[in-house]
Scaffold this motif. Structure first.
Motif, PDB file in Angstrom:
ATOM      1  N   THR A  47       0.856  -1.183   0.000  1.00 48.98           N
ATOM      2  CA  THR A  47       0.000   0.000   0.000  1.00 48.98           C
ATOM      3  C   THR A  47       0.892   1.234   0.000  1.00 48.98           C
ATOM      4  O   THR A  47       2.045   1.174   0.408  1.00 48.98           O
ATOM      5  N   ASP A  66      -1.491   8.886   8.074  1.00 51.16           N
ATOM      6  CA  ASP A  66      -2.336   7.701   8.224  1.00 51.16           C
ATOM      7  C   ASP A  66      -3.312   7.674   7.059  1.00 51.16           C
ATOM      8  O   ASP A  66      -3.886   8.706   6.707  1.00 51.16           O
ATOM      9  N   ASN A  68      -5.088   4.742   3.711  1.00 51.44           N
ATOM     10  CA  ASN A  68      -4.901   3.572   2.847  1.00 51.44           C
ATOM     11  C   ASN A  68      -4.471   2.341   3.641  1.00 51.44           C
ATOM     12  O   ASN A  68      -3.721   1.491   3.147  1.00 51.44           O
ATOM     13  N   GLY A  69      -4.884   2.285   4.906  1.00 52.99           N
ATOM     14  CA  GLY A  69      -4.642   1.077   5.686  1.00 52.99           C
ATOM     15  C   GLY A  69      -3.333   1.011   6.432  1.00 52.99           C
ATOM     16  O   GLY A  69      -3.020  -0.005   7.030  1.00 52.99           O
ATOM     17  N   PHE A  70      -2.551   2.082   6.397  1.00 54.39           N
ATOM     18  CA  PHE A  70      -1.367   2.037   7.262  1.00 54.39           C
ATOM     19  C   PHE A  70      -0.961   3.416   7.755  1.00 54.39           C
ATOM     20  O   PHE A  70      -1.389   4.440   7.240  1.00 54.39           O
ATOM     21  N   GLN A  71      -0.200   3.385   8.834  1.00 54.36           N
ATOM     22  CA  GLN A  71       0.281   4.627   9.442  1.00 54.36           C
ATOM     23  C   GLN A  71       1.798   4.568   9.503  1.00 54.36           C
ATOM     24  O   GLN A  71       2.366   3.513   9.767  1.00 54.36           O
ATOM     25  N   SER A  97       6.217   0.612  10.934  1.00 58.81           N
ATOM     26  CA  SER A  97       5.330   1.774  10.957  1.00 58.81           C
ATOM     27  C   SER A  97       6.053   3.040  11.390  1.00 58.81           C
ATOM     28  O   SER A  97       5.441   4.023  11.754  1.00 58.81           O
ATOM     29  N   SER A 302      -3.341   7.734  -4.531  1.00 56.40           N
ATOM     30  CA  SER A 302      -3.499   6.310  -4.772  1.00 56.40           C
ATOM     31  C   SER A 302      -4.396   6.126  -5.979  1.00 56.40           C
ATOM     32  O   SER A 302      -5.263   6.935  -6.216  1.00 56.40           O
TER      33      SER A 302
END
Ligand SMILES: [Zn+2]
Length: 309
Positions: A47, A66, A68-71, A97, A302
């Motif tokens: 991602t 933070d 698109n599913g991640f930090q 992370s 994205s």
């Protein structure tokens, strides 16, 4: 005015996360024009996340994005190195992370980047030129940007500590000045604050190898300080990283007093909300100077075309 730039080749570094204390590996890769700075998480699924103000989330003691599913946390020092060296387009692969803290400054990232070099790309870099002052404040803490012929940052800090007291420093932004005057300034903290963080499970990776720790009347690091005013220089380093979430270069004079990550990013948001107080320069395919516009053309966050490294 200049063209956009990226790295000439990919580079990798490893270290520990300041807050997690966990090992982290990070790779910087060249990216096409108009990509911006994009973090790529190569976990179970690949991602990506653009380093921009709309992805910025409040955290304690560091800057994080933070979405698109991640930090990814503690991004301010690598962002500062990239902005300081005028690198506009890059992919940053992170395994974890958090960005590795290295020595608590931006100097290791500068050396890493310089080991491969920087190349100009075929597109112009947009500049946001401030035409009227914009300020945010919270009590005695404030940060403002006002019109200036060139990009400058003046920072003032006040601490009731014999090694700091009041420090003011002005940085005239250029890659050379960033490398010589700002990049090596390290993160700092007071011993009682550091101990309180550890007690709460934060700052697990913080050691005297990556943080200047202030005791009651001195520093605990045996080698001492890199600059007598290393503290205010580090605040400028942080501000350059935070301010790069604007997503383009700026022309103005930023003046900060007792500020921090939260106010820095609030100023970026305020700037974008007041388009009557700036103009965009060096845009394509328009003429050199444009009229104020309501919305900045956003870069795609994205999906991102991932290049093989
Ligand atoms: Zn910092």
């Amino acid at each position: 005015m200049r063209n956009q730039q990226t790295l000439a080749a990919a580079v990798t570094c490893s270290g520990i996360g300041l807050h997690s204390g966990q090992p982290v590996t990070m790779m910087l890769r060249p990216a096409p024009p108009n990509t911006g700075v994009v973090f790529v998480n190569k976990g179970d699924a690949i991602t990506s996340l653009l380093a921009s103000i709309e992805h910025c989330v409040p955290t304690e003691l560091c800057t994080a994005i933070d979405g698109n599913g991640f930090q990814v946390r503690t991004i301010e020092h690598i962002l500062s190195a990239l902005a300081g060296l005028e690198i506009d387009n890059v992919y940053i692969d992170v395994m974890g992370s958090e960005v590795p803290v290295m020595d608590g400054s931006a100097a290791p990232f500068v050396h890493l980047i310089q080991s491969v070099g920087v190349i100009a790309q075929e597109r112009r870099q947009p500049f946001l030129k401030i035409t009227a002052p914009i300020e945010v404040s919270e009590g005695a803490r404030r940060v403002r940007i006002e019109p200036s012929v060139t990009p400058r940052i003046t920072y003032t800090i006040h601490y009731d500590h014999p090694l700091i007291k009041t420090q003011t420093y002005t940085h005239d932004c250029s890659p050379h000045s960033f490398e010589k005057q700002i990049a090596a300034a390290r993160t700092f903290g007071f011993l009682h604050e550091v101990q309180a963080l550890w007690a709460r499970g934060l700052g697990q990776g913080g050691t005297l190898d990556n943080t200047v720790v202030l005791s009651k009347d001195g520093v605990m690091n045996q080698a001492g300080l890199r600059f007598l005013n290393e503290f205010v220089r580090h605040k400028i380093l942080d501000l350059i990283g935070d301010f790069s979430l604007l997503g383009m270069s700026f022309i103005g004079h930023i003046i900060a007093e007792r500020s921090g990550h939260a106010l820095h990013t609030r100023l970026v948001r305020q700037i974008l909300e007041q388009p009557e107080k700036w103009v965009l320069l060096n845009m394509e395919p328009l003429a050199e100077e444009t009229r104020p516009v309501a919305h900045i053309p956003r870069r795609q966050s994205s999906p991102v075309a991932l290049q093989a490294s």
